[in-house]
Enzyme design. Structure first.
Site, PDB file in Angstrom:
ATOM      1  N   GLY A 186       0.742  -1.256   0.000  1.00 26.53           N
ATOM      2  CA  GLY A 186       0.000   0.000   0.000  1.00 26.53           C
ATOM      3  C   GLY A 186       0.767   1.299   0.000  1.00 26.53           C
ATOM      4  O   GLY A 186       0.137   2.358   0.027  1.00 26.53           O
ATOM      5  N   GLY A 188       2.594   2.683  -2.434  1.00 27.26           N
ATOM      6  CA  GLY A 188       2.804   3.239  -3.760  1.00 27.26           C
ATOM      7  C   GLY A 188       1.953   4.459  -4.054  1.00 27.26           C
ATOM      8  O   GLY A 188       0.848   4.616  -3.522  1.00 27.26           O
ATOM      9  N   CYS A 191      -1.316   3.410  -5.641  1.00 26.40           N
ATOM     10  CA  CYS A 191      -1.957   2.268  -4.983  1.00 26.40           C
ATOM     11  C   CYS A 191      -2.994   2.780  -3.996  1.00 26.40           C
ATOM     12  O   CYS A 191      -2.726   3.700  -3.226  1.00 26.40           O
ATOM     13  CB  CYS A 191      -0.909   1.430  -4.247  1.00 26.40           C
ATOM     14  SG  CYS A 191      -1.595   0.034  -3.326  1.00 26.40           S
TER      15      CYS A 191
END
Length: 453
Positions: A186, A188, A191
């Site tokens: 998570g 990114g 993301c």
């Protein structure tokens, strides 16, 4: 019973590295090369352990050609066909560039189709030695079994597998046959897993804990995601990461995938960048979002930045060398031994803006949304809210445009209409009498902002 861990977990933005006395006279005295011997394959590799992520907008053949010049790696995305691989390998060998193969990894999911594809590819081309096994949730028992399956089939290849964020699963994947464990859930830039699921782990703490577990077994980790600036790479290496992987940092360049879109009025160029669990990616590669799941990624427009080597990678490597000089590390290997993190409340000074940030003077979509909600002029408010669905949605918290699941022509229309509208508004807007009013700056930091100034 529900449990709460009270220890504070940290991301890259929560810390700085404390400087230490150094005998280094220049950044050029720092050696960034690392040499690793891998746990299961027994092979040895030397290079700069920075990796472009296996996304179809960053893990490209073009990116591999650029990165190999600096001995950096690229995890090639899994959506290239076998024919495209054939053409790439033949071309590189024809150009006497066989060294490139030690800096690329072949990516795979866990389906039977994926396994058949990499088996064909790796059997035919022995020079490809790295395998990147990538799924969003590395905690599945099925994934550990798949790692074992690939290890059995390719005992001498170097396997990178993930993603996980805790010690026990790092150990499990290493025991199952991975040489390198991908760490990160998570963090990114494109993301949305943490928003959609509530699941994740601050990246620096994940790196610290997983590196400790991996090194205890003789394995390695790659920190995957969460880097928003060159200094974050130094923090990841300082925290014990053996490799650092990034996607957003390498988006928007000539070598990046994604459509190049030009605003026909201003001539400014942008490239699409999207998460591989986004609606855009799933429509492109899987026919759409299955009815039992949700998109866990977004799509943004990134300002076009030129070639990645001159405009990104050299700056990144220069920053990493500078990190080493500040703590007296003569080699990248020494960095983690000489790193002391200090917790901070303010990371860096943004009084005159942030290098990653762009003032959002032309907030096209929010103006359009205001019309549709009736907050604008009565004439302008005739715009239908349904029309907005084809437009990107500006996210002020991330200074980026999302929901770019639009056709290319629709996006060009959007750019044309909004630029024309801004021009008309500027011509009709009376000049402000308050000449001393201070300029407002945005304090949101995100390298994926879209701004047409």
């Amino acid at each position: 019973m529900v449990k709460i861990e009270w220890d504070i977990k940290l991301g890259f933005k929560d810390v700085l590295i404390r400087p230490k006395r150094s005998q280094l006279r220049s950044r050029k005295d720092v050696d960034l090369d690392r040499t690793y011997k891998f746990l299961h394959s027994g092979k040895t590799w030397t290079g700069i352990p920075i990796v472009a992520a296996n996304m179809d907008t960053t893990g490209t053949f073009e990116m591999a050609r650029a990165f190999a010049k600096e001995k950096c790696m690229v995890a090639i995305h899994k959506h290239y066909t076998l024919k495209q691989w054939d053409n790439f390998i033949v071309e590189e060998e024809k150009n006497n560039n066989s060294e490139i193969f030690q800096y690329i990894a072949v990516s795979s999911g866990t389906s039977d189709r994926d396994f058949t594809k990499i088996s064909t590819l790796l059997t035919q081309y022995k020079q490809l030695q790295f395998i990147c096994l990538d799924i969003a949730n590395g905690y599945s028992e099925h994934f550990a079994q798949y790692v074992k399956k690939v290890r059995t089939a390719f005992p001498s290849h170097i396997i990178m597998a993930g993603n996980v964020v805790t010690q026990e699963m790092t150990e499990q994947l290493l025991i199952s046959g991975a040489d390198i464990v991908k760490v990160g859930i998570g963090p990114g830039s494109v993301c949305t897993t943490r928003k959609k699921t509530g699941v994740g782990y601050p990246q620096l703490s994940a790196v610290l804990e997983c590196a400790d577990a991996a090194h205890g077994l003789g394995g390695l980790i790659v920190s995957d995601g969460g880097c928003t600036m060159p200094g974050d790479f130094g923090k990841a290496f300082g925290g014990g990461a053996d490799f650092v992987m990034a996607g957003g940092m390498f988006s928007g360049y000539d070598e990046s995938g994604g459509d190049l879109i030009e605003n026909p009025k201003t001539g400014k160029k942008y490239k699409q960048f999207y998460g591989m669990s986004s609606e855009v990616a799933m429509k492109k590669h899987s026919g759409g979002v299955a009815n039992y799941r949700a998109s866990e990624g977004k799509c943004v427009l990134v300002p076009y930045k030129g070639n990645v080597l001159d405009n990104c990678l050299m700056t990144l490597l220069g920053g990493l060398r500078s990190t080493c000089t500040y703590v007296g590390a003569k080699t990248l290997k020494e960095l983690s031994k000489r790193t002391t993190f200090i917790r901070v409340q303010q990371h860096h000074n943004i009084v005159y803006g942030d290098e990653k940030d762009k003032d959002n003077k032309n907030d096209w979509v929010n103006k359009t949304k205001a019309k549709a909600s009736g907050k604008g002029d009565s004439k302008e408010s005739e715009a239908s809210s349904d029309d907005l669905k084809k437009y990107p949605v500006f996210d002020p918290a991330n200074q980026s445009y999302t929901n770019l699941h639009v056709e290319r022509q629709a996006l060009l229309t959007f750019l044309t209409e909004t630029t024309q509208e801004n021009g008309d508004n500027n011509n009709n807007k009376p000049k402000s009498r308050n000449k001393n009013k201070p300029k407002q700056h945005s304090h949101y930091g995100n390298s994926h902002s879209v701004n047409d100034n």
